[in-house]
Structures are given as structure tokens and as C-alpha cells.
Design a protein around this motif. Structure first.
Motif, PDB file in Angstrom:
ATOM      1  N   TRP A  89       0.816  -1.206   0.000  1.00 31.73           N
ATOM      2  CA  TRP A  89       0.000   0.000   0.000  1.00 31.73           C
ATOM      3  C   TRP A  89       0.859   1.268   0.000  1.00 31.73           C
ATOM      4  O   TRP A  89       0.447   2.296  -0.528  1.00 31.73           O
ATOM      5  CB  TRP A  89      -0.933   0.018   1.207  1.00 31.73           C
ATOM      6  N   ASN A  90       2.028   1.202   0.620  1.00 36.93           N
ATOM      7  CA  ASN A  90       2.896   2.372   0.729  1.00 36.93           C
ATOM      8  C   ASN A  90       3.649   2.667  -0.571  1.00 36.93           C
ATOM      9  O   ASN A  90       3.911   3.821  -0.893  1.00 36.93           O
ATOM     10  CB  ASN A  90       3.902   2.172   1.866  1.00 36.93           C
ATOM     11  N   PHE A  91       3.995   1.594  -1.335  1.00 39.20           N
ATOM     12  CA  PHE A  91       4.808   1.778  -2.546  1.00 39.20           C
ATOM     13  C   PHE A  91       4.172   1.166  -3.810  1.00 39.20           C
ATOM     14  O   PHE A  91       3.925   1.857  -4.794  1.00 39.20           O
ATOM     15  CB  PHE A  91       6.199   1.161  -2.354  1.00 39.20           C
ATOM     16  N   ASP A  92       3.908  -0.153  -3.763  1.00 39.91           N
ATOM     17  CA  ASP A  92       3.517  -0.863  -4.978  1.00 39.91           C
ATOM     18  C   ASP A  92       2.210  -0.341  -5.567  1.00 39.91           C
ATOM     19  O   ASP A  92       2.096  -0.174  -6.790  1.00 39.91           O
ATOM     20  CB  ASP A  92       3.401  -2.369  -4.683  1.00 39.91           C
ATOM     21  N   ALA A  93       1.214  -0.119  -4.715  1.00 42.98           N
ATOM     22  CA  ALA A  93      -0.072   0.367  -5.205  1.00 42.98           C
ATOM     23  C   ALA A  93       0.042   1.753  -5.836  1.00 42.98           C
ATOM     24  O   ALA A  93      -0.811   2.167  -6.618  1.00 42.98           O
ATOM     25  CB  ALA A  93      -1.096   0.409  -4.067  1.00 42.98           C
ATOM     26  N   LEU A  94       1.117   2.473  -5.509  1.00 45.10           N
ATOM     27  CA  LEU A  94       1.348   3.813  -6.051  1.00 45.10           C
ATOM     28  C   LEU A  94       2.211   3.775  -7.313  1.00 45.10           C
ATOM     29  O   LEU A  94       2.692   4.822  -7.744  1.00 45.10           O
ATOM     30  CB  LEU A  94       2.016   4.696  -4.992  1.00 45.10           C
ATOM     31  N   PHE A  95       2.414   2.578  -7.859  1.00 42.41           N
ATOM     32  CA  PHE A  95       3.229   2.417  -9.059  1.00 42.41           C
ATOM     33  C   PHE A  95       4.677   2.883  -8.823  1.00 42.41           C
ATOM     34  O   PHE A  95       5.307   3.486  -9.672  1.00 42.41           O
ATOM     35  CB  PHE A  95       2.616   3.149 -10.251  1.00 42.41           C
ATOM     36  N   GLN A  96       5.174   2.590  -7.613  1.00 42.12           N
ATOM     37  CA  GLN A  96       6.568   2.914  -7.285  1.00 42.12           C
ATOM     38  C   GLN A  96       7.369   1.606  -7.360  1.00 42.12           C
ATOM     39  O   GLN A  96       7.070   0.652  -6.638  1.00 42.12           O
ATOM     40  CB  GLN A  96       6.658   3.516  -5.877  1.00 42.12           C
ATOM     41  N   PRO A  97       8.369   1.522  -8.239  1.00 43.61           N
ATOM     42  CA  PRO A  97       9.067   0.251  -8.469  1.00 43.61           C
ATOM     43  C   PRO A  97       9.797  -0.259  -7.228  1.00 43.61           C
ATOM     44  O   PRO A  97      10.190   0.531  -6.361  1.00 43.61           O
ATOM     45  CB  PRO A  97      10.055   0.581  -9.588  1.00 43.61           C
ATOM     46  N   GLN A  98       9.991  -1.571  -7.155  1.00 44.67           N
ATOM     47  CA  GLN A  98      10.589  -2.162  -5.962  1.00 44.67           C
ATOM     48  C   GLN A  98      12.076  -1.863  -5.826  1.00 44.67           C
ATOM     49  O   GLN A  98      12.635  -2.027  -4.750  1.00 44.67           O
ATOM     50  CB  GLN A  98      10.337  -3.682  -5.973  1.00 44.67           C
ATOM     51  N   GLN A  99      12.724  -1.440  -6.901  1.00 42.43           N
ATOM     52  CA  GLN A  99      14.130  -1.071  -6.813  1.00 42.43           C
ATOM     53  C   GLN A  99      14.329   0.434  -6.578  1.00 42.43           C
ATOM     54  O   GLN A  99      15.451   0.935  -6.628  1.00 42.43           O
ATOM     55  CB  GLN A  99      14.886  -1.497  -8.082  1.00 42.43           C
ATOM     56  N   HIS A 100      13.246   1.162  -6.298  1.00 41.43           N
ATOM     57  CA  HIS A 100      13.331   2.597  -6.070  1.00 41.43           C
ATOM     58  C   HIS A 100      14.143   2.882  -4.794  1.00 41.43           C
ATOM     59  O   HIS A 100      13.992   2.184  -3.792  1.00 41.43           O
ATOM     60  CB  HIS A 100      11.927   3.200  -5.932  1.00 41.43           C
ATOM     61  N   PRO A 101      15.042   3.909  -4.805  1.00 34.28           N
ATOM     62  CA  PRO A 101      15.882   4.197  -3.631  1.00 34.28           C
ATOM     63  C   PRO A 101      15.101   4.453  -2.346  1.00 34.28           C
ATOM     64  O   PRO A 101      15.590   4.168  -1.259  1.00 34.28           O
ATOM     65  CB  PRO A 101      16.646   5.456  -4.057  1.00 34.28           C
ATOM     66  N   ALA A 102      13.879   4.995  -2.454  1.00 38.51           N
ATOM     67  CA  ALA A 102      13.086   5.289  -1.253  1.00 38.51           C
ATOM     68  C   ALA A 102      12.718   4.029  -0.487  1.00 38.51           C
ATOM     69  O   ALA A 102      12.398   4.083   0.700  1.00 38.51           O
ATOM     70  CB  ALA A 102      11.817   6.050  -1.635  1.00 38.51           C
ATOM     71  N   ARG A 103      12.765   2.862  -1.180  1.00 41.43           N
ATOM     72  CA  ARG A 103      12.399   1.601  -0.539  1.00 41.43           C
ATOM     73  C   ARG A 103      13.587   0.943   0.133  1.00 41.43           C
ATOM     74  O   ARG A 103      13.469  -0.163   0.677  1.00 41.43           O
ATOM     75  CB  ARG A 103      11.779   0.667  -1.578  1.00 41.43           C
ATOM     76  N   ASP A 104      14.728   1.598   0.144  1.00 40.22           N
ATOM     77  CA  ASP A 104      15.918   1.071   0.788  1.00 40.22           C
ATOM     78  C   ASP A 104      15.831   1.294   2.298  1.00 40.22           C
ATOM     79  O   ASP A 104      15.202   2.250   2.762  1.00 40.22           O
ATOM     80  CB  ASP A 104      17.158   1.756   0.208  1.00 40.22           C
ATOM     81  N   SER A 105      16.500   0.450   3.073  1.00 34.89           N
ATOM     82  CA  SER A 105      16.458   0.572   4.538  1.00 34.89           C
ATOM     83  C   SER A 105      17.128   1.844   5.028  1.00 34.89           C
ATOM     84  O   SER A 105      16.924   2.260   6.172  1.00 34.89           O
ATOM     85  CB  SER A 105      17.136  -0.648   5.189  1.00 34.89           C
ATOM     86  N   HIS A 106      17.929   2.477   4.175  1.00 33.45           N
ATOM     87  CA  HIS A 106      18.557   3.736   4.564  1.00 33.45           C
ATOM     88  C   HIS A 106      17.549   4.879   4.584  1.00 33.45           C
ATOM     89  O   HIS A 106      17.804   5.928   5.162  1.00 33.45           O
ATOM     90  CB  HIS A 106      19.703   4.077   3.603  1.00 33.45           C
ATOM     91  N   ASP A 107      16.411   4.701   3.936  1.00 37.99           N
ATOM     92  CA  ASP A 107      15.396   5.759   3.857  1.00 37.99           C
ATOM     93  C   ASP A 107      14.094   5.397   4.558  1.00 37.99           C
ATOM     94  O   ASP A 107      13.267   6.277   4.806  1.00 37.99           O
ATOM     95  CB  ASP A 107      15.077   6.069   2.387  1.00 37.99           C
TER      96      ASP A 107
END
Length: 477
Positions: free
Chosen positions: A272-290
Motif C-alpha cells: 500500500w505504501n509503494f507498490d499500489a502507487l506504481f513505485q518500483p521495488q528497486q526505487h531508492p526510497a524503498r531502501d532501509s537507509h530511507d
């Protein structure tokens, strides 16, 4: 806790008694004077003539005026007072007079001998002023008198000011330039005369309903109740400045017909936070640093499978006019739990729920906490409040978005807006919002905005002609 000795208590009691006696003397003097005289023209002169403290006279006049024993007019004027340096010169004489006196009547004296006879400050100021007034002739090494007799006009002028006498403007300017006198505001009372409740002596009214007072009520005169007086202010908490601003935003949304979204779930799934928004799984925002990912529970329990399948397809191979991202979408990545990085996760849930039934146009807003794994500094925290607004309706355009933003921010006192093209994974077109800051005299970025992409809306099941315009900003900023 401070322990007070019996000596200290005695001294405090004595001071209170002296203060009360002074007040009684001042009150008796004022009421007694008015008994035989029409008015007191000036409270300052009245205090000086009777050798009473003027502050005490002022306090008594204010008190008697409150009980309508007397009437008085406030008096304000500027008065000249001596500085510490001026007081010293008034008592001991000016430096130039001391310098002149140190020079012998006949002959001359060396600079070194003069410095030994005088204080450093007296020598420095006195030599300059005495030479300026042509009392002495100053050589490089020796000094001698030019005149045989001088008057210390500086001391005389300072003493006259202390006595309240007037001086010519030239003398005043000279003393002010040397910072020996300063102008000070003075307040007092004029035209002090009898009031409607005047009496030669103040009546003592009973103010408390004690047992003794009630027993002797016939012998006492009670103070009248003032039913218009305000009570003692109650100690109470106050809204935090951030909560005040939050309420202001909420009121504006409500005035514009928006409905608040439920934002009570801080923990959200990556889906719901990323995938449903069409945000790819390799996007930097999905990294544990962010992003803050949860250890327990680390994954979500359930997701709507049919919707998940459509989201997977649009990510991998596209659809709805899009080529997608052309990568292998992983369910285990979508299942990961996290602290939501934006309230748009709530927006995706609300739009999905809206798509399940017959379509109805909606205006949604939310103001709540979001979390980012960022280095904390003066402009960034690991959590902040995000403000988000969106409108879902048929045939919306970028012009509608700009119009809504103009209406929204003008209610906040920011009528001057500019828009700059930007990129967001789930909005196209996207715009950064700038407002002109009158205090800083420059354009400042205040938010982000855009239109949700078809790749986000179509898999939810919304009609093809439905568009969603949205914007967001930080409450703290």
C-alpha cells in the motif's frame, strides 16, 4: 526549602511596618490637605514639599482614586537626571577643574608630574576639556595656566539640575554630549481633588464573611460586591503552536468541502505504501537507509489478491497505455511491513475502497505523522506531519489542480504561487509549488503536487475517465 531565622523574620516584619506607616502618612497627608484645599496641582511637588516618597504618593493616589475618595489626572513629562559620572562630578567637581587646580599658579609643570597628582581618568578628560576651554596651555611635555581663576560651571550646572532648576540649551547640550545627564520619563498626577466618596479618613470595610464578622454585622460596614469584576484566571493548558497550525489547515479543508481520511495506522505494508502507487521495488526510497522496516511483525497477513495481481502485471509488463518497468515483481517485497513514509498510503486504500462501488466524486484530506529514516538536523527529523489533499472526479485537468491550489493557499495568506515541473513515480504531470515570501523577499518551495497516473488508478478498478489531482506538504515547514 529556605529556613528563615527569627532575626530575618523580625527584619522583614519591621520593613513591612515601615512601608505601612509610610503609606498611612501619605494617605493622611493627601486627605488632610484636600480637606482645607481645593486640589493638589502636582503630586511630585507635593511629595517634595512634605519630604515624602513620590512613588508612595502615587500608589496612595491610585488606591484612593479606585475607591472614589479622590479624582486625579495622570501627568507625564520628561525630566533630566544625572548619570553616575554626572553625580560624581556634582559631588567632587569636574575633571577639568581638578586638572586646572593641579597646575601651579606660576610657571609650568611636567606631564609626568601631573599624571602622578591626578587619577588616570581625571588627567585624560581634564587635560582635553581644560585645553578646549583655554584654561591651560598644553605643550608636549609641560603645561601652564593661561588664566588665573576659573569657575567650575559643569559642577554648578549639575547641581542646578539636581535641584530642579532650568538651564540654558547650550549648557544642556554640552552635558548631554558628555553623557553626564540623560532624559528620563516621569509619571505622576495633577489636579488631585475630592471625589464623590471623599472623607477626611478612609473607612475600613469588612471584606470577609468570617464567623466574627457575621456575629457583629450590625457594627460593621461591608465592602460592596462588584458583580462586573472578572474572576481569577484559571490555570489551563494551551494548544501547541503546531496544533494551532494543524487546526487552521483542517478548518480550511473542511471549508472547501473535504472529508478527512482515517490515518490511525502508522504501520503499513510496502504494497500500500509503494507498490499500489506504481513505485518500483528497486526505487531508492524503498531502501532501509530511507525507510523504517519492522522486525516483528515483519510481513503483512493479507492483501486483496485480485488487486495484487493487477498491480504486479502493470509493474512487470505495463498496461493502460504504459510499458511498465519491465522487471520481476516480488510478492515478498510487497509484504514487508514498515512505518509509513507518507500518508499517500492511506489515499491508495481510500481510492481502492471507492472503486469497489458505484463511482462518486470525492474530496479527501489527511494530516498525520509519517516516518523517514533520515539524519536528524535542524531542518529534518525522523518523523514529521504530512498534509495531503486530493480530489477524485471525472475529467479533471491540470488547470483544475492549479485553481484548487490557488484557492487553498490563498486562504493561508499565500496568494502568490508559481509552479515548476517535477517528477514523482505516481503522478504525471507533477509540479513543485512555490510561494513568494514577503519577509525573505524570495520564492520558497512549499509543497508538491500532480495528477495520479493511470497505472495507479486503473488497476484499482476506477472508471477510465476518472482523474485524481493531489498535493502534499509538511506541517512543520
Amino acid at each position: 526549602m529556605k529556613i528563615v531565622s527569627s532575626k530575618e523574620k523580625s527584619e522583614t516584619h519591621s520593613e513591612l511596618c515601615v512601608t505601612n506607616n509610610t503609606a498611612k502618612m501619605a494617605e493622611a497627608a493627601i486627605l488632610g490637605f484636600l480637606q482645607n484645599n481645593e486640589s493638589i496641582p502636582d503630586s511630585g511637588k507635593f511629595a517634595a514639599e512634605l519630604n515624602l516618597d513620590h512613588e508612595e504618593i502615587k500608589n496612595v493616589i491610585k488606591s484612593l482614586q479606585g475607591f472614589r475618595y479622590i479624582e486625579a489626572k495622570e501627568l507625564k513629562r520628561e525630566t533630566l537626571v544625572l548619570t553616575d559620572e554626572g553625580k560624581k562630578y556634582a559631588a567632587e567637581g569636574s575633571p577639568e577643574f581638578h586638572f586646572f587646580s593641579a597646575v601651579p599658579e606660576e610657571g609650568s609643570i611636567s606631564k609626568d608630574d601631573l599624571e602622578k597628582k591626578l587619577e588616570a581618568s581625571v588627567f585624560k578628560i581634564g587635560s582635553t576639556q581644560a585645553a578646549k576651554k583655554k584654561w591651560v596651555a598644553m605643550g608636549k611635555q609641560v603645561s601652564r595656566k593661561v588664566v588665573q581663576h576659573v569657575e567650575d560651571k559643569v559642577k554648578e550646572s549639575l547641581l542646578q539640575i539636581q535641584q530642579g532648576l532650568e538651564l540654558d540649551q547650550e549648557s544642556l547640550n554640552s552635558l548631554k554630549a558628555r553623557k553626564l545627564i540623560v532624559t528620563q520619563g516621569w509619571t505622576g498626577y495633577s489636579d488631585v481633588k475630592k471625589g464623590p466618596c471623599y472623607a477626611p479618613k478612609r473607612k475600613i470595610f469588612a471584606t470577609d464573611l468570617t464567623r466574627e464578622n457575621l456575629q457583629n454585622w450590625k457594627e460593621l460596614e461591608f465592602k460592596e460586591y462588584n458583580f462586573n469584576a472578572k474572576g481569577q484566571p484559571l490555570d489551563a493548558g494551551h494548544l501547541h503552536p503546531l496544533l494551532k497550525v494543524r487546526k487552521q489547515f483542517k478548518d480550511i479543508f473542511c471549508q472547501m468541502g473535504f472529508e478527512e481520511m482515517p490515518t490511525n495506522n502508522f504501520v503499513e505494508s510496502s504494497f500500500w505504501n509503494f507498490d499500489a502507487l506504481f513505485q518500483p521495488q528497486q526505487h531508492p526510497a524503498r531502501d532501509s537507509h530511507d525507510t523504517f522496516f519492522l522486525k516483528a511483525p515483519s510481513t503483512t497477513r493479507e492483501l486483496p489478491e485480485d488487486y495484487v495481481e493487477r498491480v504486479k502485471q502493470v509493474h512487470e509488463s505495463g498496461g493502460y497505455g504504459s510499458r511498465g518497468y519491465n522487471y520481476d515483481w516480488k510478492r515478498e517485497e510487497a509484504n514487508k511491513n514498515l512505518l509509513r513514509t507518507h500518508t499517500t498510503a492511506v489515499s491508495s486504500r481510500m481510492l481502492y475502497a471507492l472503486a469497489k462501488g458505484p463511482f462518486t466524486p470525492k474530496k479527501y484530506f489527511s494530516i498525520d505523522r509519517v516516518f523517514r529514516n533520515e539524519a536528524v538536523d535542524r531542518t529534518h527529523l525522523a518523523e514529521f506531519h504530512q498534509i495531503e489533499g486530493l480530489i477524485c472526479d471525472r475529467g479533471l485537468t491540470l488547470g483544475d489542480l492549479i485553481g484548487v491550489l490557488q484557492a487553498f493557499f490563498s486562504r493561508l495568506g499565500m496568494p502568490k504561487l508559481r509552479f515548476k515541473p517535477a517528477y514523482n513515480p505516481y503522478t504525471e504531470p507533477s509540479m513543485e509549488i512555490f510561494s513568494y515570501h514577503e519577509g525573505l523577499e524570495k520564492w520558497v518551495e512549499i509543497g508538491n503536487s500532480g495528477m495520479f497516473r493511470p497505472e495507479m488508478l486503473q488497476p484499482m478498478g476506477l472508471p477510465e475517465d476518472v482523474r485524481v489531482i493531489a498535493w502534499g506538504l509538511s506541517l512543520e515547514r
